[in-house]
Design a protein around this motif. Sequence first.
Motif, mmCIF file in Angstrom:
data_model
loop_
_atom_site.group_PDB
_atom_site.id
_atom_site.type_symbol
_atom_site.label_atom_id
_atom_site.label_comp_id
_atom_site.label_asym_id
_atom_site.label_seq_id
_atom_site.Cartn_x
_atom_site.Cartn_y
_atom_site.Cartn_z
ATOM 1 N N ASP A 171 -6.577 -7.451 -6.438
ATOM 2 C CA ASP A 171 -5.775 -6.264 -6.737
ATOM 3 C C ASP A 171 -5.111 -5.664 -5.491
ATOM 4 O O ASP A 171 -4.598 -4.539 -5.543
ATOM 5 N N TYR A 172 -5.072 -6.384 -4.395
ATOM 6 C CA TYR A 172 -4.602 -5.828 -3.129
ATOM 7 C C TYR A 172 -3.168 -5.293 -3.222
ATOM 8 O O TYR A 172 -2.855 -4.235 -2.651
ATOM 9 N N PHE A 173 -2.292 -5.997 -3.943
ATOM 10 C CA PHE A 173 -0.886 -5.597 -4.001
ATOM 11 C C PHE A 173 -0.577 -4.678 -5.188
ATOM 12 O O PHE A 173 0.603 -4.321 -5.387
ATOM 13 N N ASP A 174 -1.579 -4.293 -5.958
ATOM 14 C CA ASP A 174 -1.314 -3.462 -7.134
ATOM 15 C C ASP A 174 -0.666 -2.133 -6.749
ATOM 16 O O ASP A 174 0.358 -1.733 -7.328
ATOM 17 N N ALA A 175 -1.237 -1.423 -5.793
ATOM 18 C CA ALA A 175 -0.698 -0.123 -5.401
ATOM 19 C C ALA A 175 0.660 -0.234 -4.717
ATOM 20 O O ALA A 175 1.592 0.514 -5.053
ATOM 21 N N PRO A 176 0.849 -1.160 -3.774
ATOM 22 C CA PRO A 176 2.163 -1.265 -3.134
ATOM 23 C C PRO A 176 3.297 -1.576 -4.106
ATOM 24 O O PRO A 176 4.446 -1.180 -3.860
ATOM 25 N N PHE A 177 3.002 -2.258 -5.195
ATOM 26 C CA PHE A 177 4.065 -2.683 -6.106
ATOM 27 C C PHE A 177 4.141 -1.829 -7.370
ATOM 28 O O PHE A 177 4.806 -2.210 -8.326
ATOM 29 N N ARG A 178 3.498 -0.675 -7.356
ATOM 30 C CA ARG A 178 3.653 0.260 -8.467
ATOM 31 C C ARG A 178 5.021 0.933 -8.337
ATOM 32 O O ARG A 178 5.374 1.440 -7.293
#
Length: 327
Positions: A171-178
């Motif tokens: 889930d590492y990129f979940d927040a950056p790509f919101r």
Amino acid sequence: MSAPVEMIPVIDLGPYLAGAPDAMERAAAQLRTALTEIGFYFIVNHGVPEPQIRELYRQVARFHGQPLEKKMEVRIDRHNVGYLPMRGDTLRTSTVQAVTKANFNEALFVARELPPDHPDVQADRRFRGANRWPGDLPGFRESVVSYCETMERLLLKLLPLYARALQLPADYFDAPFRDCQYKLRATHYPPQEVSADDEFGIAPHTDTSFLTFLAPNDVPGLSIRTRSGKWIDAPAIPGAYVVNGGQMLQRWTNDFFLATPHRAINRSGGERYALAFFCDSNIDWPVASVPTTVGPDKPPKFPTTYYTDYMALYQKRTYDLLAAENA
């Protein structure tokens, strides 16, 4: 170091999207190899409906078939949305070719559809403005927006593979790509006589994006430059998307994943249309090397990067017809 790959690998997403055991790790390993060896890969069984792709190609041909004066009513603006006329950009940023001639193509750029009352639209925030839509093509806007939403969903499904390929939590990129930045470039390449070394449908370049999806295409034209310096033509695999990394991916991965130069020339003798979907993180997210790509003997090669600053500079160097807006 292994020998450079001279072919574009194919990744079957079917087992991963179906939740098969260990499928994520297998697909992530394939992705890691592709992005460190050649910078491109195909995906099959990706879940994007074939009728939706065909319909978008039809709509794009409708748009580009209009008279020039109609297309110029939605001329590209400082937010990089709208119509870019033939030979409207020159890829001076190329690192593998001295480009002196403008690209022999025309394109329509579409970003995330924001409502008129969105705070960024109201503030005229750079690269967060309203899209520019033709006024007399029924069904066009709806088809484009629906396709963009489908591609965003596919992007979000691929992000865990990128994380695992970098040995990060899924889930590492979940927040950056919101609420991520994306841009559809719907390009028309007329038939082209290849008569000069520096004249292309689109000149050798690397994308600026984290990743780019290029829709399945029956008309060939794409070539990529391998690490050995050899140019190879991308085959047309029925139903397969071509995916590649760009300059932002290089920054995210401290130059571990490749941003590979590529070009397009339409030698088919007929019209060629291409649908490139460029994906980046949230406009406010600071892009810096992920923890697994830096260390005492691997300092960051790039400063922390912000989308707006980076794209404003790129636009200034590339889009000739926006000289007044970029002054």
